[in-house]
Design a protein around this motif. Structure first.
Motif, mmCIF file in Angstrom:
data_model
loop_
_atom_site.group_PDB
_atom_site.id
_atom_site.type_symbol
_atom_site.label_atom_id
_atom_site.label_comp_id
_atom_site.label_asym_id
_atom_site.label_seq_id
_atom_site.Cartn_x
_atom_site.Cartn_y
_atom_site.Cartn_z
ATOM 1 N N ALA A 116 -9.738 -3.942 -59.073
ATOM 2 C CA ALA A 116 -9.315 -2.770 -59.848
ATOM 3 C C ALA A 116 -9.830 -2.764 -61.287
ATOM 4 O O ALA A 116 -9.911 -1.704 -61.912
ATOM 5 C CB ALA A 116 -7.797 -2.682 -59.831
ATOM 6 N N ASP A 135 -8.660 1.517 -57.229
ATOM 7 C CA ASP A 135 -9.550 2.488 -57.881
ATOM 8 C C ASP A 135 -10.484 3.148 -56.865
ATOM 9 O O ASP A 135 -10.780 4.339 -56.946
ATOM 10 C CB ASP A 135 -10.373 1.810 -58.991
ATOM 11 C CG ASP A 135 -9.512 1.517 -60.205
ATOM 12 O OD1 ASP A 135 -8.276 1.590 -60.083
ATOM 13 O OD2 ASP A 135 -10.059 1.208 -61.280
ATOM 14 N N HIS A 174 -4.496 8.256 -61.544
ATOM 15 C CA HIS A 174 -4.929 6.859 -61.487
ATOM 16 C C HIS A 174 -3.750 5.952 -61.154
ATOM 17 O O HIS A 174 -3.873 4.984 -60.415
ATOM 18 C CB HIS A 174 -5.544 6.465 -62.827
ATOM 19 C CG HIS A 174 -6.255 5.164 -62.777
ATOM 20 N ND1 HIS A 174 -7.472 5.014 -62.187
ATOM 21 C CD2 HIS A 174 -5.900 3.934 -63.213
ATOM 22 C CE1 HIS A 174 -7.850 3.751 -62.276
ATOM 23 N NE2 HIS A 174 -6.907 3.074 -62.884
ATOM 24 N N ASN A 201 -12.011 6.271 -63.801
ATOM 25 C CA ASN A 201 -10.957 5.376 -64.263
ATOM 26 C C ASN A 201 -10.086 6.095 -65.274
ATOM 27 O O ASN A 201 -10.467 7.137 -65.808
ATOM 28 C CB ASN A 201 -11.570 4.130 -64.910
ATOM 29 C CG ASN A 201 -10.654 2.924 -64.796
ATOM 30 O OD1 ASN A 201 -9.429 3.077 -64.841
ATOM 31 N ND2 ASN A 201 -11.223 1.752 -64.645
ATOM 32 N N ASP A 210 -7.057 10.461 -63.984
ATOM 33 C CA ASP A 210 -8.188 9.630 -63.547
ATOM 34 C C ASP A 210 -9.494 10.385 -63.832
ATOM 35 O O ASP A 210 -10.155 10.869 -62.917
ATOM 36 C CB ASP A 210 -8.043 9.371 -62.044
ATOM 37 C CG ASP A 210 -8.889 8.199 -61.570
ATOM 38 O OD1 ASP A 210 -9.102 7.267 -62.360
ATOM 39 O OD2 ASP A 210 -9.317 8.212 -60.401
#
Lengths: 436, 300
Positions: A247, A193, A300, A264, A147
């Protein structure tokens, strides 16, 4: 025209046999039913569904059926399958679901087999699938997804800044917003997220939901500092948009040029590259930001395959997972380097492949992910992902805590206190159910 | 032969499939959820222990629950007040003959015919923080807001608590208005024309006719529409789940969505059942009251 009774019986008999025979042949072939998500990189599903399962099915005389579902359908489907005691042989969650521990087999055997063949798994995989209290592996992780920070190189160059630390993100994010109107886009909503991003800040500031021994420690000075920081970050660099996000909103914001920084996976840049969007060359990737205590990010996605106790083809499912690890390099390539290995020896050339990625511009864009394992941790850090951590995560307790404080709906102190009380209640409940 | 000749036995046989169906689809899950609410079952294990009213006590001590309870009442009452006003107005308008009446009726019915999840996803895009068509219009056509210096920032429909609540109420109104309108229209059509004619001869104007003749006569049917609307608003979570997932920070969380997050996503089926059943006594009492009122109004 007349048909004799004898003829009728002969014809009917032949027909019945014709119908029965293929069924018998089909019944001899085993079936393996898999449920997993619609991968964020469509090329992965193309490879997995169109090529890999067919090859594996032929080798193992098994018909493999894959059902791909959207993220929101995963939890309801799992609940329905467990309630009906019927469903897929292999079920993939996107984060640890220890609440289902009693309904799944012990996956320790699969880890052992893989370790024998492919070397040790990473600690992140174990921390996300093992319950130290019951000594049971409630899942199996084949991959995790880093992530990183996605940021606009051009905008940060304009203000002469970088995203190396949370302080820098705040400082330069504000300068960019003031100068160009483009805000920072770190979610503050009820979605995954945000859940990962807020934990990244919390852990970087030295806070956490639990300590290594599994005691609740949310209400701490470090958590309060993290909440105060996010409040300042929100008020100085963001807009209320981040309170409404789902998300995929940060992907859209980044690709639409409406955010200077998001947290992300590489789905943002891959989507931009695959669609030939010009802006993608302006998006850079950076490792997790340094906080006052540590440089720490979340994964992530943390794959958690489970085999239900009621699955019809448990042996097939176990073998499929072991073979998937054996073929992990192909999975890594098919996912366009989105899926990172939980058995690192299977992608020994990870560093080289990332450095030589042909799609990423500027060249070497993805190299920053090479040491992702060093700065990515599990939900529930520094302890294990357990059933209480799962409920805290899934009911967005921390997302709400940060959101309340950021917007001024509550003071940081009150928001932390409220979240801590919720966590303690959840903790107590799962302790009584003997999963902690 | 004997059964066919016995009206009572025949009635029992004919009604049995419906009763079995209702029992299996509604009765069994309801009893199951009653048990869940007083037990400690999880999403994993349906065989729990009896814990009495602990789940209800625990819910009432949870600030998220209290917010969801408040939001549920606000969501239901506000949406139904608007629906009653709009449905009555629309029904009265649709009683008149005008050109293109059938297409107006069709358009009004469409939100009811379309699957609510698809309709809500449509609204999600209309209210999106980046691609909102409303904000596009406000900026490009009306120049009322925009990102440029000196301009007021455009509203973030689903990100600001009051706007987010207004948005989910608006979508709920959009969704339940057709049913209420059709029910009202049926009620209006059943009022004999000679009553209106008599009022007209006596010199009653539009508002006097509306408030002293039309609404009292249509009230029993209107109450049925209100009852349906309340039940939908109190028990449904699709609009909230699709648009805001209870956010920002629980400010649009309703009991149904909170129960879903807690039970299905969080794994606490017992706690979720307690939340979901919390309003059952209130709803049951409201339903009985409204149906009695409707019957009384009918007799008068």
């Amino acid at each position: 025209m007349t048909i004799s009774r004898r003829k009728l019986i002969q014809v009917a008999g032949a027909g019945a046999a014709a119908l029965a025979l293929p069924k018998k042949t089909l019944a001899a072939k085993k079936t393996l039913r898999i449920l997993q998500w619609n991968h964020f990189v469509p090329a992965y599903d193309k490879w997995f569904n169109g090529q890999y399962i067919k090859e594996w099915g032929e080798k193992n005389d098994t018909e493999v059926i894959v059902d791909n579902v959207g993220i929101p359908a995963i939890n309801p489907t799992a609940a329905a399958e467990v309630s009906a005691k019927k469903g897929h042989d292999l079920f993939m969650f996107l984060w640890p679901r220890p609440a289902y521990e009693e309904d799944v087999i012990d996956h320790g055997e699969i880890y052992q087999e893989c370790e024998k063949k492919f070397g040790k798994p990473i600690d992140l995989a174990i921390k996300s699938t093992y319950n130290p209290k019951t000594k049971k592996y409630f899942g199996f992780s084949d991959m995790f997804v880093p992530d990183p920070i996605n940021y606009r190189i051009d905008l940060f160059e304009q203000v002469g800044g970088n995203v190396d630390s949370w302080d820098n993100i705040r400082k330069y994010g504000k300068m960019i917003k003031d100068k160009t109107g483009v805000p920072v886009g770190i979610g503050q909503a009820a979605e995954i997220d945000t859940a990962m991003a807020m934990r990244a800040v919390l852990y970087a500031f030295g806070g956490s939901e639990q300590d290594e021994q599994g005691n609740i420690v949310l209400n701490s000075k470090n958590t309060l500092e993290a909440v105060k920081f996010v409040k300042a970050l929100y008020q100085e660099t963001m807009t209320p948009e981040v309170l409404s996000w789902d998300a995929s909103s940060n992907n859209r914001a980044m690709l639409a040029g409406k955010a200077s920084v998001v947290l992300n996976a590489i789905s943002v840049t891959r989507e931009g590259e695959n669609k030939g969007m010009e802006i993608v060359d302006k998006i850079g990737l950076a490792k997790a930001a340094q906080g006052p205590t540590r440089r720490m990010g979340l994964e992530h996605v943390m794959s958690n395959f489970v085999i239900w106790k009621f699955a019809e083809n448990i042996d097939g499912a176990k073998k499929f997972l072991v073979d998937l690890i054996g073929n992990f390099h192909r999975a890594y390539e098919a996912s366009e380097y989105y899926n990172f290995p939980c058995f690192p020896k299977q992608v020994a050339d990870l560093k080289e492949t990332l450095a030589n990625d042909k799609k990423g511009k500027p060249a070497g864009k993805y190299s920053v992910l090479a040491d992702a394992q060093q700065w990515a941790t599990n939900v529930g850090f520094p302890g294990y992902a357990n059933a209480a951590i799962d409920e805290i995560y899934s009911t967005w307790v921390l997302n709400t805590m940060f959101g309340q404080a950021s917007t001024g709906a509550m003071s940081p102190e009150d928001a932390v206190k409220e979240a801590d009380a919720k966590c303690r209640k959840i903790w107590q409940k799962w302790k009584e159910r003997k999963l902690l | 032969m004997r059964v066919a000749d016995d009206p009572k036995a025949l009635a029992r046989i004919l009604i049995a499939p419906a009763l079995i169906y209702i029992g299996a689809v509604i009765g069994v899950p309801f009893v199951l959820s009653l048990w869940f609410a007083v037990s400690d079952v999880t999403v994993s294990s349906a065989a729990g222990n009896y814990v009495g009213l602990e789940n209800f006590r625990s819910a009432m001590g949870d600030p998220s629950f209290r917010r969801a309870l408040r939001n549920t009442f606000l969501f239901a009452v506000a949406s139904q007040v608007i629906v009653v006003i709009l449905a009555t107005t629309l029904a009265v308008a649709l009683q008149k003959d005008f050109r293109g009446k059938w297409i107006v009726r069709l358009l009004i019915l469409l939100p009811w015919v379309a699957p609510v999840s698809l309709g809500s996803i449509g609204w999600l895009w209309i209210l999106d923080s980046i691609y909102s068509v409303i904000n596009y219009g406000l900026y490009h056509w009306l120049h009322l807001c925009g990102p440029e210096p000196g301009m007021t920032a455009c509203p973030v429909w689903l990100g600001q608590p009051s706007l987010a609540m207004a948005s989910i109420i608006g979508v709920q109104v959009w969704r339940t208005l057709p049913l209420a309108t059709v029910i009202n229209l049926g009620g209006l059509s059943s009022i004999p024309q000679d009553i209106h004619d008599a009022a007209n001869i006596d010199g009653a104007g539009f508002f006097r006719t509306m408030f002293q003749i039309t609404i009292p006569l249509v009230l029993p049917i209107l109450l049925v529409a209100v009852l349906f609307g309340f039940v939908f608003a109190f028990t449904d979570m699709i609009v909230v789940w699709v648009l805001t997932r209870g956010g920002p920070y629980d400010m649009t969380q309703v009991l149904a969505s909170l129960a879903f997050f807690k039970g299905i996503d969080g794994g606490d089926l017992a706690g979720a059942s307690a939340i979901a059943l919390f309003l059952f006594p209130v709803l049951a009492a409201a339903a009985i009251l409204l149906l009695r009122l409707a019957r009384r109004a009918e007799v008068i």
